[in-house]
Enzyme design. Structure first.
Site, PDB file in Angstrom:
ATOM      1  N   ASP A 171      33.631   3.263  -0.250  1.00 35.48           N
ATOM      2  CA  ASP A 171      34.925   3.932  -0.423  1.00 35.48           C
ATOM      3  C   ASP A 171      35.816   2.940  -1.157  1.00 35.48           C
ATOM      4  O   ASP A 171      36.241   1.927  -0.596  1.00 35.48           O
ATOM      5  CB  ASP A 171      35.504   4.297   0.954  1.00 35.48           C
ATOM      6  CG  ASP A 171      36.841   5.034   0.848  1.00 35.48           C
ATOM      7  OD1 ASP A 171      37.538   4.869  -0.174  1.00 35.48           O
ATOM      8  OD2 ASP A 171      37.203   5.737   1.806  1.00 35.48           O
ATOM      9  N   ARG A 223      33.788  27.247  -8.774  1.00 33.84           N
ATOM     10  CA  ARG A 223      33.236  26.417  -7.679  1.00 33.84           C
ATOM     11  C   ARG A 223      32.031  25.609  -8.159  1.00 33.84           C
ATOM     12  O   ARG A 223      31.771  24.516  -7.661  1.00 33.84           O
ATOM     13  CB  ARG A 223      32.868  27.274  -6.461  1.00 33.84           C
ATOM     14  CG  ARG A 223      32.191  26.441  -5.359  1.00 33.84           C
ATOM     15  CD  ARG A 223      32.240  27.064  -3.969  1.00 33.84           C
ATOM     16  NE  ARG A 223      31.887  28.464  -3.961  1.00 33.84           N
ATOM     17  CZ  ARG A 223      30.636  28.949  -4.087  1.00 33.84           C
ATOM     18  NH1 ARG A 223      29.612  28.129  -4.221  1.00 33.84           N
ATOM     19  NH2 ARG A 223      30.430  30.239  -4.065  1.00 33.84           N
ATOM     20  N   LYS A 228      45.355   8.929  -3.739  1.00 34.30           N
ATOM     21  CA  LYS A 228      45.988   7.618  -3.686  1.00 34.30           C
ATOM     22  C   LYS A 228      46.171   7.061  -5.104  1.00 34.30           C
ATOM     23  O   LYS A 228      46.801   7.685  -5.923  1.00 34.30           O
ATOM     24  CB  LYS A 228      45.176   6.693  -2.779  1.00 34.30           C
ATOM     25  CG  LYS A 228      44.717   7.358  -1.463  1.00 34.30           C
ATOM     26  CD  LYS A 228      45.842   7.726  -0.533  1.00 34.30           C
ATOM     27  CE  LYS A 228      45.414   8.630   0.624  1.00 34.30           C
ATOM     28  NZ  LYS A 228      44.318   8.159   1.445  1.00 34.30           N
ATOM     29  N   TYR A 235      38.910   4.153   7.014  1.00 32.12           N
ATOM     30  CA  TYR A 235      39.900   5.216   7.170  1.00 32.12           C
ATOM     31  C   TYR A 235      39.595   5.988   8.469  1.00 32.12           C
ATOM     32  O   TYR A 235      38.452   6.409   8.686  1.00 32.12           O
ATOM     33  CB  TYR A 235      39.789   6.117   5.943  1.00 32.12           C
ATOM     34  CG  TYR A 235      40.815   7.206   5.865  1.00 32.12           C
ATOM     35  CD1 TYR A 235      42.159   6.907   5.741  1.00 32.12           C
ATOM     36  CD2 TYR A 235      40.432   8.543   5.896  1.00 32.12           C
ATOM     37  CE1 TYR A 235      43.103   7.912   5.653  1.00 32.12           C
ATOM     38  CE2 TYR A 235      41.373   9.554   5.806  1.00 32.12           C
ATOM     39  CZ  TYR A 235      42.710   9.230   5.682  1.00 32.12           C
ATOM     40  OH  TYR A 235      43.636  10.221   5.597  1.00 32.12           O
TER      41      TYR A 235
HETATM   42  C1  LIG Z   1      43.333   8.667   2.265  1.00 30.01           C
HETATM   43  C2  LIG Z   1      42.001   8.065   2.351  1.00 30.01           C
HETATM   44  C3  LIG Z   1      40.842   8.850   2.530  1.00 30.01           C
HETATM   45  C4  LIG Z   1      40.918  10.351   2.708  1.00 30.01           C
HETATM   46  O1  LIG Z   1      41.414  10.999   1.600  1.00 30.01           O
HETATM   47  P1  LIG Z   1      42.195  12.408   1.664  1.00 30.01           P
HETATM   48  O2  LIG Z   1      42.448  12.688   0.244  1.00 30.01           O
HETATM   49  O3  LIG Z   1      43.417  12.225   2.496  1.00 30.01           O
HETATM   50  O4  LIG Z   1      41.239  13.385   2.306  1.00 30.01           O
HETATM   51  C5  LIG Z   1      39.627   8.215   2.552  1.00 30.01           C
HETATM   52  N1  LIG Z   1      39.522   6.871   2.440  1.00 30.01           N
HETATM   53  C6  LIG Z   1      40.592   6.090   2.285  1.00 30.01           C
HETATM   54  C7  LIG Z   1      40.423   4.622   2.157  1.00 30.01           C
HETATM   55  C8  LIG Z   1      41.869   6.650   2.236  1.00 30.01           C
HETATM   56  O5  LIG Z   1      42.941   5.852   2.103  1.00 30.01           O
END
Ligand SMILES: *Cc1c(COP(=O)(O)O)cnc(C)c1O
Length: 400
Positions: free
Chosen positions: A184, A59, A209, A112
């Site tokens: 992000d 962790r 992603k 998101y």
């Molecule tokens: C999918 C996504 C998230 C969240 O990610 P997870 O891995 O599903 O928790 C955050 N920001 C964007 C732009 C995303 O497409």
């Protein structure tokens, strides 16, 4: 590879984060262990005191996780990175590290969905208030900033509109306020956009992603610019516990080796498909940063090295048309998420956001005909044929 900013991005994708391991493997071994033996009490004590380099407990830090973190820190041009169990765990770690009760956040409306929910529920419960604005409009950002604003949080291109926010200008607003600019960067990946180059203090991704790219891992990452911030965030992450595990880190690191190749193909395919969709009579409007019709096309050219694999369209015929299209595609898979090698398609009004009801959907910018496409790396003609026959089904039903 030792940190070497001189080599080009493709080279970094292949070599970043890989160091020396016992027996000389060319990829980092999977240290699938929860804990690490100490040689003696003195050794254990020096590791915990941070006097000696090494590992104590997964962790806290693990060599396989660290290899992946180092790779992404290099790709983003940051100092260090923190692997998290999901994109949401990364976002939570950022807000928990940067804010406390009484603080204020300015956030893009086009983010998101669960990010909005996190700010409106858990962060609000902890006493952090958020103002949501269209961050592609700098006047709105300036107006929203308050004396207690600690974070400006931007997603660009935004979700699902693909509106583009000017990072350099928003950074200036953030600095006047001594606030952190958090970006992000999931939709672009470090291959296409490096927010730190425009000033961003913190960059985060859903590894789920494009970075992993193969739809087989859920993960997140936070990239920071200096050691003090890293130590502070690491403590928060250790306490919250939202860490990634060694095997998923290994998979992400493996995925990164082809990030550049994959992103080239995502961009190439998406542009061809966007240009085709823009001319289609059943497409009322389209948003793709690589089309000259995109309102911030010029800004995109300055901020991105490519326009990404995400396309949003507004279908003529609304909810029914969307349903027919979803049920008619064969190659595109009907699924949420994005950024994998396989093409996905989603219709929020009939799928993810159906239960909200039309009014609530519209308030959140989800129109009935909105369709989001994540373009994969398949042959583009196959993808267009699939969309063409699905839209033909929509046309048949509409004419009846
Ligand atoms: C999918 C996504 C998230 C969240 O990610 P997870 O891995 O599903 O928790 C955050 N920001 C964007 C732009 C995303 O497409």
């Amino acid at each position: 590879m030792k940190e070497n900013s001189k080599v080009n991005f493709e080279t970094k994708c292949v070599h970043a984060g890989i160091s020396e391991y016992e027996f000389g493997p060319v990829v980092p071994p999977i240290y699938q262990t929860s804990t690490f033996k100490f040689e003696s009490v003195e050794h254990g004590a020096s590791l915990f005191a941070g006097e000696k380099k090494g590992y104590t407990y997964t962790r806290m830090l693990n060599p396989t996780i660290q290899a992946m973190e180092d790779a992404i820190a290099q790709l983003e041009g940051g100092h260090k990175a923190l692997g998290c169990g999901s994109g949401m765990a990364a976002i939570h770690t950022v807000f928990a590290s940067l804010t406390q009760a009484g603080d204020h956040v300015v956030c893009s409306t086009a983010v998101y969905g669960p990010t909005t929910t996190l700010l409106n529920t858990i962060m609000k419960k902890y006493g952090v208030e958020t103002t949501f604005v269209d961050t592609s409009n700098l006047d709105e950002v300036k107006k929203a900033v308050k004396p207690n604003t600690k974070v400006l949080y931007v997603e660009t291109p935004g979700n699902p509109t693909l509106s583009i926010s000017n990072l350099e200008e928003i950074y200036k607003i953030a600095k006047q306020q001594k606030a952190n600019l958090v970006v992000d960067n999931t939709f672009m990946s470090p291959a296409l956009q490096n927010p730190i180059a425009f000033g961003a203090d913190i960059v985060l991704h859903s590894l789920t992603k494009f970075l992993n790219g193969h739809a087989d891992v859920v993960g997140g990452i936070v990239v920071v610019k200096d050691e003090a911030t890293y130590q502070h965030f690491r403590k928060t992450l250790n306490q919250l516990g939202g860490v990634i595990d060694p095997f998923n880190s290994f998979l992400v690191h493996r995925g990164i080796k082809t990030l550049w190749l994959r992103m080239q193909k995502h961009c190439e395919n998406a542009l061809v498909i966007a240009e085709w969709l823009e001319k289609h009579s059943l497409v009322k409007s389209i948003s793709y940063p690589g089309l000259k019709s995109h309102p911030q096309y010029e800004l995109g050219l300055k901020q991105h090295r490519g326009h990404g694999g995400m396309i949003t369209i507004e279908l003529a015929g609304g909810l029914e048309a969307g349903k027919i299209m979803m049920n008619s595609v064969k190659l595109f898979q009907l699924a949420v998420s994005l950024g994998g090698v396989e093409s996905l398609i989603q219709h929020p009004a009939s799928m993810t956001h159906f239960s909200m009801g039309k009014e609530a959907r519209l308030a959140g910018g989800i129109t009935d005909g909105l369709v989001r496409i994540s373009v994969g790396i398949e042959n583009v003609n196959d993808l267009i044929s699939d969309l063409e026959s699905a839209l033909e089904e929509v046309r048949k039903v509409n004419q009846v």
